[in-house]
Design a protein around this motif. Structure first.
Motif, PDB file in Angstrom:
ATOM      1  N   ASN A  80       0.772  -1.267   0.010  1.00 29.55           N
ATOM      2  CA  ASN A  80      -0.032   0.040  -0.027  1.00 29.55           C
ATOM      3  C   ASN A  80       0.878   1.249   0.050  1.00 29.55           C
ATOM      4  OD1 ASN A  80       0.544   0.471   2.676  1.00 29.55           O
ATOM      5  ND2 ASN A  80      -1.365   0.140   3.418  1.00 29.55           N
ATOM      6  N   LEU A 204       1.386  -5.705   9.063  1.00 32.85           N
ATOM      7  CA  LEU A 204       0.177  -5.567   8.230  1.00 32.85           C
ATOM      8  C   LEU A 204      -0.095  -6.841   7.448  1.00 32.85           C
ATOM      9  CD1 LEU A 204      -0.802  -2.842   5.731  1.00 32.85           C
ATOM     10  CD2 LEU A 204      -0.649  -5.254   5.018  1.00 32.85           C
ATOM     11  N   THR A 208      -3.135  -9.780   7.833  1.00 33.51           N
ATOM     12  CA  THR A 208      -3.932 -10.012   6.696  1.00 33.51           C
ATOM     13  C   THR A 208      -3.846 -11.462   6.337  1.00 33.51           C
ATOM     14  OG1 THR A 208      -3.096  -7.900   5.904  1.00 33.51           O
ATOM     15  CG2 THR A 208      -4.090  -9.565   4.212  1.00 33.51           C
ATOM     16  N   GLY A 231       2.997 -16.135  -5.111  1.00 33.82           N
ATOM     17  CA  GLY A 231       3.711 -15.355  -4.097  1.00 33.82           C
ATOM     18  C   GLY A 231       4.236 -15.832  -2.818  1.00 33.82           C
ATOM     19  N   SER A 233       6.915 -16.611  -1.144  1.00 33.98           N
ATOM     20  CA  SER A 233       7.936 -15.727  -0.337  1.00 33.98           C
ATOM     21  C   SER A 233       7.884 -14.385  -0.180  1.00 33.98           C
ATOM     22  CB  SER A 233       9.425 -16.451  -1.204  1.00 33.98           C
ATOM     23  OG  SER A 233       9.621 -15.456  -2.256  1.00 33.98           O
ATOM     24  N   GLY A 235       5.596 -10.767   0.685  1.00 29.63           N
ATOM     25  CA  GLY A 235       5.031  -9.971   2.055  1.00 29.63           C
ATOM     26  C   GLY A 235       3.990 -10.964   2.558  1.00 29.63           C
ATOM     27  N   GLY A 237       2.664 -14.125   1.272  1.00 29.45           N
ATOM     28  CA  GLY A 237       2.901 -15.476   1.027  1.00 29.45           C
ATOM     29  C   GLY A 237       3.760 -15.881   2.126  1.00 29.45           C
ATOM     30  N   VAL A 254       3.958 -21.185  -4.774  1.00 30.82           N
ATOM     31  CA  VAL A 254       4.199 -20.626  -6.092  1.00 30.82           C
ATOM     32  C   VAL A 254       5.111 -19.453  -6.311  1.00 30.82           C
ATOM     33  CG1 VAL A 254       3.615 -19.973  -8.544  1.00 30.82           C
ATOM     34  CG2 VAL A 254       1.978 -21.499  -6.914  1.00 30.82           C
ATOM     35  N   HIS A 315      -3.802 -13.158  -4.649  1.00 30.10           N
ATOM     36  CA  HIS A 315      -3.534 -11.525  -4.477  1.00 30.10           C
ATOM     37  C   HIS A 315      -3.202 -11.120  -5.611  1.00 30.10           C
ATOM     38  CE1 HIS A 315       0.612 -12.641  -3.556  1.00 30.10           C
ATOM     39  NE2 HIS A 315       0.235 -13.554  -2.677  1.00 30.10           N
ATOM     40  N   PRO A 316      -2.530 -11.980  -6.694  1.00 32.44           N
ATOM     41  CA  PRO A 316      -1.959 -11.342  -7.792  1.00 32.44           C
ATOM     42  C   PRO A 316      -3.068 -10.640  -8.868  1.00 32.44           C
ATOM     43  CG  PRO A 316      -0.941 -13.552  -7.546  1.00 32.44           C
ATOM     44  CD  PRO A 316      -1.950 -13.183  -6.705  1.00 32.44           C
ATOM     45  N   GLU A 319      -3.999 -11.565 -13.562  1.00 29.65           N
ATOM     46  CA  GLU A 319      -3.013 -12.342 -14.191  1.00 29.65           C
ATOM     47  C   GLU A 319      -3.189 -13.959 -13.902  1.00 29.65           C
ATOM     48  OE1 GLU A 319      -0.756 -11.075 -16.013  1.00 29.65           O
ATOM     49  OE2 GLU A 319       0.219 -13.118 -16.673  1.00 29.65           O
ATOM     50  N   SER A 341      -1.833  -7.327 -10.076  1.00 32.53           N
ATOM     51  CA  SER A 341      -1.723  -7.247 -11.619  1.00 32.53           C
ATOM     52  C   SER A 341      -3.015  -6.691 -12.366  1.00 32.53           C
ATOM     53  CB  SER A 341      -1.428  -8.559 -12.079  1.00 32.53           C
ATOM     54  OG  SER A 341      -2.590  -9.540 -12.002  1.00 32.53           O
ATOM     55  N   SER A 362     -11.186 -10.891   1.373  1.00 30.58           N
ATOM     56  CA  SER A 362     -10.674 -10.727   2.731  1.00 30.58           C
ATOM     57  C   SER A 362     -10.050  -9.303   2.702  1.00 30.58           C
ATOM     58  CB  SER A 362      -9.817 -11.804   2.981  1.00 30.58           C
ATOM     59  OG  SER A 362      -9.328 -11.789   4.121  1.00 30.58           O
ATOM     60  N   HIS A 363      -9.903  -8.627   3.718  1.00 28.13           N
ATOM     61  CA  HIS A 363      -9.234  -7.521   3.810  1.00 28.13           C
ATOM     62  C   HIS A 363      -8.683  -7.344   5.328  1.00 28.13           C
ATOM     63  CE1 HIS A 363      -8.244  -3.412   3.025  1.00 28.13           C
ATOM     64  NE2 HIS A 363      -9.221  -3.019   3.637  1.00 28.13           N
ATOM     65  N   ASN A 405       9.497  -5.635  -7.274  1.00 22.36           N
ATOM     66  CA  ASN A 405       9.474  -7.105  -7.106  1.00 22.36           C
ATOM     67  C   ASN A 405      10.996  -7.467  -6.656  1.00 22.36           C
ATOM     68  OD1 ASN A 405       8.703  -9.607  -6.227  1.00 22.36           O
ATOM     69  ND2 ASN A 405       7.941 -10.267  -8.165  1.00 22.36           N
ATOM     70  N   HIS A 407      12.545  -7.720  -3.860  1.00 22.32           N
ATOM     71  CA  HIS A 407      12.831  -8.073  -2.725  1.00 22.32           C
ATOM     72  C   HIS A 407      12.454  -9.531  -2.213  1.00 22.32           C
ATOM     73  CE1 HIS A 407       8.525  -7.352  -2.961  1.00 22.32           C
ATOM     74  NE2 HIS A 407       8.379  -7.896  -1.700  1.00 22.32           N
TER      75      HIS A 407
HETATM   76  N1  LIG Z   1      -6.308  -6.379   1.406  1.00 25.95           N
HETATM   77  C1  LIG Z   1      -5.551  -6.254   2.258  1.00 25.95           C
HETATM   78  O1  LIG Z   1      -5.557  -5.979   3.424  1.00 25.95           O
HETATM   79  C2  LIG Z   1      -3.964  -6.547   1.757  1.00 25.95           C
HETATM   80  C3  LIG Z   1      -2.934  -6.706   2.713  1.00 25.95           C
HETATM   81  C4  LIG Z   1      -1.808  -6.835   2.362  1.00 25.95           C
HETATM   82  C5  LIG Z   1      -1.328  -6.686   0.961  1.00 25.95           C
HETATM   83  N2  LIG Z   1      -2.358  -6.597   0.072  1.00 25.95           N
HETATM   84  C6  LIG Z   1      -2.125  -6.521  -1.312  1.00 25.95           C
HETATM   85  O2  LIG Z   1      -1.403  -7.686  -1.471  1.00 25.95           O
HETATM   86  C7  LIG Z   1      -0.546  -7.737  -2.652  1.00 25.95           C
HETATM   87  C8  LIG Z   1       0.663  -8.617  -2.402  1.00 25.95           C
HETATM   88  O3  LIG Z   1       1.199  -7.821  -1.288  1.00 25.95           O
HETATM   89  P1  LIG Z   1       2.541  -8.360  -0.735  1.00 25.95           P
HETATM   90  O4  LIG Z   1       2.917  -7.629   0.499  1.00 25.95           O
HETATM   91  O5  LIG Z   1       2.586  -9.884  -0.575  1.00 25.95           O
HETATM   92  O6  LIG Z   1       3.483  -7.829  -1.965  1.00 25.95           O
HETATM   93  P2  LIG Z   1       4.811  -8.598  -2.306  1.00 25.95           P
HETATM   94  O7  LIG Z   1       5.701  -8.840  -1.100  1.00 25.95           O
HETATM   95  O8  LIG Z   1       5.254  -7.853  -3.530  1.00 25.95           O
HETATM   96  O9  LIG Z   1       4.531 -10.188  -2.732  1.00 25.95           O
HETATM   97  C9  LIG Z   1       3.701 -10.501  -3.593  1.00 25.95           C
HETATM   98  C10 LIG Z   1       4.304 -11.596  -4.579  1.00 25.95           C
HETATM   99  O10 LIG Z   1       3.202 -12.023  -5.421  1.00 25.95           O
HETATM  100  C11 LIG Z   1       3.869 -12.339  -6.511  1.00 25.95           C
HETATM  101  N3  LIG Z   1       3.362 -12.053  -7.864  1.00 25.95           N
HETATM  102  C12 LIG Z   1       3.421 -10.564  -8.240  1.00 25.95           C
HETATM  103  N4  LIG Z   1       2.859 -10.477  -9.514  1.00 25.95           N
HETATM  104  C13 LIG Z   1       2.396 -11.405  -9.661  1.00 25.95           C
HETATM  105  C14 LIG Z   1       1.936 -12.390 -10.945  1.00 25.95           C
HETATM  106  N5  LIG Z   1       1.301 -11.372 -11.814  1.00 25.95           N
HETATM  107  N6  LIG Z   1       1.531 -13.497 -11.217  1.00 25.95           N
HETATM  108  C15 LIG Z   1       1.860 -14.408 -10.155  1.00 25.95           C
HETATM  109  N7  LIG Z   1       2.373 -13.857  -9.087  1.00 25.95           N
HETATM  110  C16 LIG Z   1       2.878 -12.763  -8.715  1.00 25.95           C
HETATM  111  C17 LIG Z   1       5.445 -12.025  -6.538  1.00 25.95           C
HETATM  112  O11 LIG Z   1       6.075 -13.283  -5.964  1.00 25.95           O
HETATM  113  P3  LIG Z   1       6.746 -14.380  -7.098  1.00 25.95           P
HETATM  114  O12 LIG Z   1       7.465 -13.317  -8.340  1.00 25.95           O
HETATM  115  O13 LIG Z   1       7.704 -14.963  -6.584  1.00 25.95           O
HETATM  116  O14 LIG Z   1       5.791 -15.130  -7.862  1.00 25.95           O
HETATM  117  C18 LIG Z   1       5.550 -11.071  -5.487  1.00 25.95           C
HETATM  118  O15 LIG Z   1       6.844 -11.439  -4.581  1.00 25.95           O
HETATM  119  C19 LIG Z   1      -0.661  -6.288  -2.919  1.00 25.95           C
HETATM  120  O16 LIG Z   1      -1.384  -5.603  -4.291  1.00 25.95           O
HETATM  121  C20 LIG Z   1      -0.981  -5.552  -1.815  1.00 25.95           C
HETATM  122  O17 LIG Z   1      -1.528  -4.212  -1.835  1.00 25.95           O
HETATM  123  C21 LIG Z   1      -3.719  -6.657   0.441  1.00 25.95           C
END
Ligand SMILES: NC(=O)c1ccc[n+]([C@@H]2O[C@H](COP(=O)([O-])OP(=O)(O)OC[C@H]3O[C@@H](n4cnc5c(N)ncnc54)[C@H](OP(=O)(O)O)[C@@H]3O)[C@@H](O)[C@H]2O)c1
Length: 443
Positions: A80, A204, A208, A231, A233, A235, A237, A254, A315-316, A319, A341, A362-363, A405, A407
């Motif tokens: 966010n 966060l 979540t 995802g 590994s 945030g 995942g 994955v 969450h992606p 895609e 995505s 879910s949020h 991406n 990290h």
């Molecule tokens: N609603 C809520 O309360 C809430 C809370 C937290 C996060 N979120 C949202 O959830 C999403 C992920 O957050 P995060 O903190 O986990 O982010 P992150 O640390 O960037 O991890 C997301 C992972 O998803 C995978 N990914 C990204 N794009 C993809 C695609 N097109 N196809 C398949 N895998 C993909 C990547 O892993 P690989 O490259 O290894 O596959 C990436 O490392 C964000 O949009 C964030 O805003 C929502």
């Protein structure tokens, strides 16, 4: 501020901290209202958080009766923060404007700058007159569910509150700063065996993932469930994988590289899919490719010995969503909290209704769920997944890493903490789990 920091580093008592004057201004990572058109015409991936995130000196807001002022020792980057810094899908000033119209106290948030950040660990410096359970000197982590508890809609599940917000995203005075002002019902005890930066980082995403996967409000995972985790590994995942393993489920992780696969393996996951190596193309020329969903489904069955996922941790978004609906088992649950995505999802509804699947939104998490998730960290049953730490002055770079991406797990930010490694009060518990705590470091 230096006097406050010295007092914290010297373990000053609550009354001593309360006796120290608060500074008139403090350092904070912000975005500016005047910048909202900064990236007009650019693609998402071309937008650079380094250009939009500023480090400013800002005044301390007045404290409401149900709030606390916290000296922030460390914070972390969430996606966010990325959305706010690239002004997508909306500039967050719209949220601040809406909050500003709600009440006198809400009005404080409607400013031409937005202090960002939805995670923090730190020390309580002041509490408002209505605060019962916290006092100056308490060492805390902060969850980001910002709820007006005067609203009846908040009293079943506070995530259902009509004016529920995410602190530091839909409210001002976020965690990427030396001080923050939060509602007392955002405070939770800091895990004593962790450093400030480790303690700040799960907030966060841990809460979540807990609601999304474990809670009855999410997928209510049980022992033996096969859980497909996108995802794994990243945030969210990295916590979903731990919850699955901890709860006796079978994660199918994955990821997009051998290095990320290795991290999942080191967490204890055995079933891993490298989506880059497999070369999945769920979309081609703007069209969904069901044959690719089937290829993914076949791969999952190969790994599980024939089982389809009981739960898909989504969450992606655009895609992957069609594939996620397809691969879930008959009667299975696709639980989604995001659309990284793209938020216009497309799936073949025949695979949903004919095989009685459910899509669950879910949020974040309510206070109770956040507390339970934090308790698991306190008890060292779930560990932080911190890979890298930046100083507050480099918040833009930290957000850039997450946006691109680059990290693993979580990226931390030091606020008042002058260096990494401080804040541990239970070295014995830490020593028992130090390898797991450091699993993601410098990856
Ligand atoms: N609603 C809520 O309360 C809430 C809370 C937290 C996060 N979120 C949202 O959830 C999403 C992920 O957050 P995060 O903190 O986990 O982010 P992150 O640390 O960037 O991890 C997301 C992972 O998803 C995978 N990914 C990204 N794009 C993809 C695609 N097109 N196809 C398949 N895998 C993909 C990547 O892993 P690989 O490259 O290894 O596959 C990436 O490392 C964000 O949009 C964030 O805003 C929502």
């Amino acid at each position: 501020m230096q006097e406050i920091l010295d007092a914290i580093l010297n373990d000053a008592s609550g009354p001593e901290l309360q006796g120290l004057p608060l500074p008139e201004t403090f350092r904070a990572a912000t975005v500016h209202k005047e910048d909202v058109e900064l990236f007009a015409g650019l693609l998402s991936e071309e937008k650079d958080p380094k250009k939009s995130i500023h480090i400013d000196q800002v005044p301390i807001p007045e404290l409401a009766p149900d709030e606390a002022v916290v000296a922030v020792m460390a914070s972390a980057i969430n996606f966010n923060t990325v959305w706010t810094s690239i002004f997508e899908p909306l500039p967050t000033f719209l949220f601040l404007d809406r909050l500003g119209r709600e009440s006198v106290w809400g009005k404080r948030h409607d400013l031409p700058y937005h202090i960002i950040g939805s995670d923090a660990s730190g020390v309580v410096l002041r509490t408002g007159s209505a605060v019962r359970n916290w006092k100056p000197g308490d060492r805390v982590t902060i969850h980001c569910n910002y709820v007006d508890d005067q609203d009846p809609t908040a009293h079943d599940d506070s995530m259902l509150a009509a004016n529920q917000r995410i602190w530091g995203f839909e409210s001002n005075f976020g965690g990427l700063a030396d001080l923050t002002v939060v509602k007392a019902n955002q405070l939770m005890p800091k895990p004593a065996h962790l450093t400030w930066e480790e303690a700040a980082s799960p907030g966060l995403v841990n809460s979540t993932a807990y609601r999304q996967l474990v809670s009855k409000n999410g997928a209510a995972m049980k022992q033996g469930d096969v859980v497909l985790i996108w995802g794994a590994s990243g945030g969210l995942g990295s916590y979903a994988t731990q919850f699955a393993l901890n709860g006796g489920a079978i994660p199918v992780c994955v990821v997009s590289s051998p290095q990320k696969a290795e991290i999942c393996r080191s967490m204890g996951a055995e079933l891993i899919i490298d989506r880059t190596a497999e070369g999945y193309e769920f979309w081609k020329n703007g069209e969904q490719q069901p044959s690719e969903w089937k290829r993914l489904g076949k791969k999952i069955r190969e790994l599980t010995g024939g089982d389809d996922p009981d739960i898909v941790f989504e969450h992606p978004g655009r895609e992957t969503f069609g594939a996620s609906v397809y691969v879930a088992r008959r009667g299975g649950t696709i639980v989604t909290c995001a659309s990284t995505s793209g938020y216009w999802h497309e799936y073949d509804n025949r695979y949903l209704w004919m095989t009685l699947k459910r899509i669950v939104g879910s949020h974040f998490a309510n206070y109770r769920e956040s507390w339970e998730a934090n308790r698991l960290i306190e008890r060292a049953a779930i560990h932080p997944t911190l890979s890298r730490v930046y100083p507050l002055d480099e918040t833009g770079q930290a957000a850039y890493d997450v946006h691109r991406n680059l990290h693993q797990g979580k990226v931390g930010v030091l606020c008042l903490a002058p260096q990494e490694g401080l804040g541990v009060r239970d070295p014995d518990l830490r020593a028992k789990h130090v390898d797991a705590i450091n699993r993601f470091r410098d990856r």
